[in-house]
Design an enzyme around this catalytic site. Structure first.
Site, PDB file in Angstrom:
ATOM      1  N   TYR A 184       0.866  -1.182   0.000  1.00 20.67           N
ATOM      2  CA  TYR A 184       0.000   0.000   0.000  1.00 20.67           C
ATOM      3  C   TYR A 184       0.905   1.237   0.000  1.00 20.67           C
ATOM      4  O   TYR A 184       1.976   1.224   0.618  1.00 20.67           O
ATOM      5  CB  TYR A 184      -0.879  -0.052   1.257  1.00 20.67           C
ATOM      6  N   ALA A 186       1.460   3.972   1.500  1.00 19.84           N
ATOM      7  CA  ALA A 186       2.060   4.561   2.708  1.00 19.84           C
ATOM      8  C   ALA A 186       3.016   3.626   3.438  1.00 19.84           C
ATOM      9  O   ALA A 186       3.641   4.020   4.422  1.00 19.84           O
ATOM     10  CB  ALA A 186       0.960   5.011   3.667  1.00 19.84           C
ATOM     11  N   LYS A 187       3.158   2.392   2.967  1.00 27.58           N
ATOM     12  CA  LYS A 187       4.057   1.446   3.638  1.00 27.58           C
ATOM     13  C   LYS A 187       5.519   1.868   3.459  1.00 27.58           C
ATOM     14  O   LYS A 187       5.855   2.680   2.598  1.00 27.58           O
ATOM     15  CB  LYS A 187       3.864   0.034   3.075  1.00 27.58           C
ATOM     16  N   ASN A 188       6.400   1.267   4.249  1.00 28.88           N
ATOM     17  CA  ASN A 188       7.833   1.555   4.104  1.00 28.88           C
ATOM     18  C   ASN A 188       8.302   1.281   2.687  1.00 28.88           C
ATOM     19  O   ASN A 188       9.142   2.004   2.147  1.00 28.88           O
ATOM     20  CB  ASN A 188       8.644   0.714   5.092  1.00 28.88           C
ATOM     21  N   LEU A 189       7.784   0.216   2.091  1.00 29.78           N
ATOM     22  CA  LEU A 189       7.974  -0.051   0.666  1.00 29.78           C
ATOM     23  C   LEU A 189       6.587  -0.051   0.052  1.00 29.78           C
ATOM     24  O   LEU A 189       5.833  -1.008   0.205  1.00 29.78           O
ATOM     25  CB  LEU A 189       8.664  -1.402   0.445  1.00 29.78           C
TER      26      LEU A 189
END
Length: 368
Positions: A184, A186-189
């Site tokens: 998604y 907004a995730k870190n990746l």
């Protein structure tokens, strides 16, 4: 000063030329489904996780659902997980026809508590889904110890734990049946839309996943099993391969500023503790306070965006009412939900921004 909870625009600005070029290449190629960028990303991410196999899928929810389907879990089966997680964790269990069984969490890390796991295992238990909440690894040795010699699968929900480590080993390489990731935005990746992946060291599982996510077909017109559409889009794969190169750098920045917050505030406030032997990647940095809602309102009035991950445990959500749980069943998880407040944290955050957040938290509590 206005400070966002996350800053995807700032992230894009750092890599805009590479992203634009990669996306344009996909658009010109016409290979929007299963283009070569998908296989390349799968290879890259498997290597990053120190795993043998990676299959890109359309979302983190699909990653969990497909993993459960590969194991043949369905009606009459139980799957154990925690109530202080995003709904997708339990939703996937229900979507395959099984029943989610919740358990309370550790009072320091707020992750699955291995000491309580044995109490909820029954003859119907087919899998356990530990959630690496906020990017902090679960005490996986404790989980493995309880599950040892039992015919129970382990599916790690690593939707927030890209690059996290447990006792020096990358999440995705610990020996679970599956590790499921969400990409998604907004995730870190994160992709530029929904995306996910399943990592495994089992060749049979890898092959079964690939059938399930593409209508059970071995070629365009031959279908050997019933599947679904859960493939990773080519454009998302192209974007993720570029971002993967910067993931360690971005995670290092998250850890730096998370530790800075702790240094300036931990003498007055409680934070989630990192798991012993764990290295969190701080997808979320949460402060715990009984005055959560008033503090959130105060910070927003000063242009500081905050979040709550998550304000209501799943066992208290209307969607899960039929399971028969009630308030008070999971006291640690419930207390966490009532007190948790997510502070601005992203790789491109500045010292001035962090200091502004800290000073306004202190202002609210009149701390000097």
């Amino acid at each position: 000063m206005k400070i966002p909870l996350v800053d995807l625009k700032g992230q894009y600005q750092e890599i805009s030329k590479e992203i634009d070029k990669a996306v344009q290449k996909v658009l010109v190629s016409g290979r929007y489904i299963q283009g070569p960028q998908v296989a390349q990303f799968e290879k890259n991410f498997a290597k990053y996780c120190h795993a043998k196999y990676c299959v890109g899928v359309s979302s983190g929810t699909e990653a969990l659902t497909v993993a459960l389907r590969v194991l043949g879990i369905g009606r009459g089966d139980e799957v154990i997980t925690v109530p202080n997680t995003f709904t997708a964790t339990a939703e996937a269990i229900i979507l395959v026809g099984a029943t989610p069984v919740f358990m309370d969490v550790d009072s320091k890390t707020f992750n699955m508590n291995p000491k309580l796991l044995d109490r909820v295992i029954t003859k119907k238990t087919k899998a356990v889904i530990p959630v690496h909440l906020h990017g902090n690894p679960v005490d996986m040795d404790g989980i493995f110890k309880v599950i040892k010699n039992k015919k129970i699968a382990i599916i790690e929900d690593a939707a927030q734990a890209h690059g996290a480590k447990y006792k020096g080993r990358m999440i995705g390489s610990l020996g679970s049946d599956f590790t499921c990731f969400s990409f998604y935005p907004a995730k870190n990746l994160g992709g530029m839309g929904d995306a996910g992946a399943i990592v495994t060291n089992n060749r049979y599982y890898d092959q079964k996943i690939r059938l399930l996510i593409d209508h059970g077909r071995t070629n365009h017109f031959d279908h050997v099993s019933i599947g679904t559409t859960a493939r990773l889009d080519t454009i998302q794969a192209a974007v993720l391969s570029i971002k993967l190169k910067l993931l360690d750098k971005w995670n290092k920045s998250r850890r730096k500023w998370a530790n800075y917050y702790r240094e300036k505030l931990s003498n007055k406030f409680q934070f989630e503790e990192e798991t012993v032997g764990g290295e969190s990647v701080y997808h979320v940095l949460a402060i715990l306070t009984q005055q959560r809602d008033k503090l959130a309102e105060f910070l927003r009035s000063y242009g500081i965006e905050v979040g709550i991950h998550y304000p209501k445990n799943l066992h208290l959500q209307p969607a899960y009412k039929y399971l028969g749980y009630k308030k008070g069943d999971f006291k640690v998880a419930e207390s966490f939900a009532e007190r948790t407040l997510s502070l601005p944290l992203f790789p491109h955050i500045t010292k001035d921004q962090v200091d502004y957040v800290i000073s306004n938290i202190k202002k609210y509590f009149k701390i000097r």
